[in-house]
Design an enzyme around this catalytic site. Sequence first.
Site, short mmCIF file in Angstrom:
data_model
loop_
_atom_site.label_atom_id
_atom_site.label_comp_id
_atom_site.label_asym_id
_atom_site.label_seq_id
_atom_site.Cartn_x
_atom_site.Cartn_y
_atom_site.Cartn_z
CE LYS A 47 -3.95 -2.28 0.45
NZ LYS A 47 -3.54 -3.69 0.50
C1 LIG Z 1 -4.23 -4.81 0.02
C2 LIG Z 1 -3.45 -6.04 -0.03
C3 LIG Z 1 -3.69 -7.03 -0.98
C4 LIG Z 1 -4.83 -6.94 -1.96
O1 LIG Z 1 -4.64 -5.92 -2.91
P1 LIG Z 1 -5.88 -5.35 -3.74
O2 LIG Z 1 -5.34 -4.18 -4.47
O3 LIG Z 1 -6.90 -4.96 -2.73
O4 LIG Z 1 -6.35 -6.44 -4.62
C5 LIG Z 1 -2.86 -8.14 -1.01
N1 LIG Z 1 -1.86 -8.28 -0.12
C6 LIG Z 1 -1.60 -7.35 0.83
C7 LIG Z 1 -0.49 -7.59 1.79
C8 LIG Z 1 -2.37 -6.20 0.90
O5 LIG Z 1 -2.09 -5.29 1.83
#
Ligand SMILES: *Cc1c(COP(=O)(O)O)cnc(C)c1O
Length: 494
Positions: free
Chosen positions: A113
């Site tokens: 993120k």
């Molecule tokens: C948010 C997240 C995901 C999923 O990603 P999306 O963009 O919501 O599909 C997968 N792994 C981790 C560690 C995340 O923080």
Amino acid sequence: MQYISTRDAGARFTASQAITRGLAADGGLLTPYYIPKLPNKALDDLKDMSYQHRAVYVMKQFLEEFSVKELTDFAAAAYGPAKFDTPAVAPVRTVDGNTHCLELWHGPTCAFKDMALQMLPHLLTASLTKTEEFKTVCILVATSGDTGKGALEGFRDVPKTRILVFYPKDGVSQVQELQMVTQEGGNVGVVSVVGNFDDAQTGVKRLFSDEDLRAELERRGFFFSSANSINWGRVLPQIVYYVSAYCDLLRDEKIQPGQTINVCVPTGNFGNILAAYYAREMGVPIGRLICASNSNNVLTDFIRTGVYDRNRTFYNTMSPSMDILISSNLERLLLSLTQDVDEVKGYMEQLNATGRYEVREKVREKLQKLFWGYCCDDKETQRVIGEMYKTHDYLIDPHTAVAFSALEQYRKETGDETPCVVASTASPFKFCGSVLGALGETEVASGLDALDQLSEKTGLPAPAPLAGLRSKTVRFNTTVEKDHMVDAVLSMLE
Ligand SMILES: *Cc1c(COP(=O)(O)O)cnc(C)c1O
């Protein structure tokens, strides 16, 4: 570059309007009217550039009213050494001859993120100026764990912003929760919600469309925006790392110019894999997009059958950031596949009313040409973590393990050995309990002691931002019922 709602092509928005608003008034997602193509030689030119320069180049294609100078400053601040623990920012680690792992967790909160949420505050504050918005923006976030911390860290003490994060009380890991409730900054708030991630996300969407609340906030000098991946300012910085990964493979002569790669992404809200799709649309030679899910396998079924059906059991898994039954960003893919806002609107209305929709056969065919869906349960996730560690001496987190399982299943089913980039989305140290279990430990220390245990077991140091949690004070401990989220907003914005 103009932006439209996925549910209405009538109104056009600039990039800064799209980023400021977060969500269209009709509930649709603001999305580029078309995806620009990279010029022919672009990948070759980009391969010798830094991550920051690649980011400027790719983002500029979508952000007409932002200057290169502005974007260069943003990239330096967002992806500099104060924030990321490696100059590569998003390094590609080769696991074996045709399997490459794109590590997206070298930022301040140790999850992917950060790649977007370190950039979004810059894009958003500049957008506020460009759109002559003088009210204070209040960012509302629903999080399954990693977005919340990423957004808090990105927006902390950013002038003219407040940020309020809602997380499901029992749906995040201990480390994730500690990361959030110890957040510093004068403009931040953190509240847990009784329920699961979908409850928190639905609650936030309801706050967004609450007209009375909107009016009240306006009186107090605030307006809402979103840092969830429905905001275009979240998706855009994610396109960069797929372009960057391809350039790294080119630079390191792991692939030839023009050679096709596949991409495998552990998926929840469909933001990350959507960015890979857009990179493909821009002209990066990506063949197939492998969508990996945990036991909440609504997307696996959708890709295989064309039926999206959220009416199913919700599982809390060891990959909590993917415990999602409503993948918001899928709506943007639907627009791209149908090229028809009314059709998308119809599907979304059905989803709201019945929790289910089925796409037309033509749409399903297009979907299945590009996307392959696989899922795995916690037992398999643990097996893969153990196996990766044993065979490749590579420690991965549960989300990344779901992706490696999907890739294994894909290769077994298709025999396709095309080089594949697997998105690695979190540091294994964020999920010590599950990872230690996968490595055969039967007794796992509680809370932050598990960081030391995993360090001792593997000889790897815990990332500094996680090790540093020990000295932090808990600042937030409010829990609300999902129907009382509005009270939390009003008390924060007094
Ligand atoms: C948010 C997240 C995901 C999923 O990603 P999306 O963009 O919501 O599909 C997968 N792994 C981790 C560690 C995340 O923080």
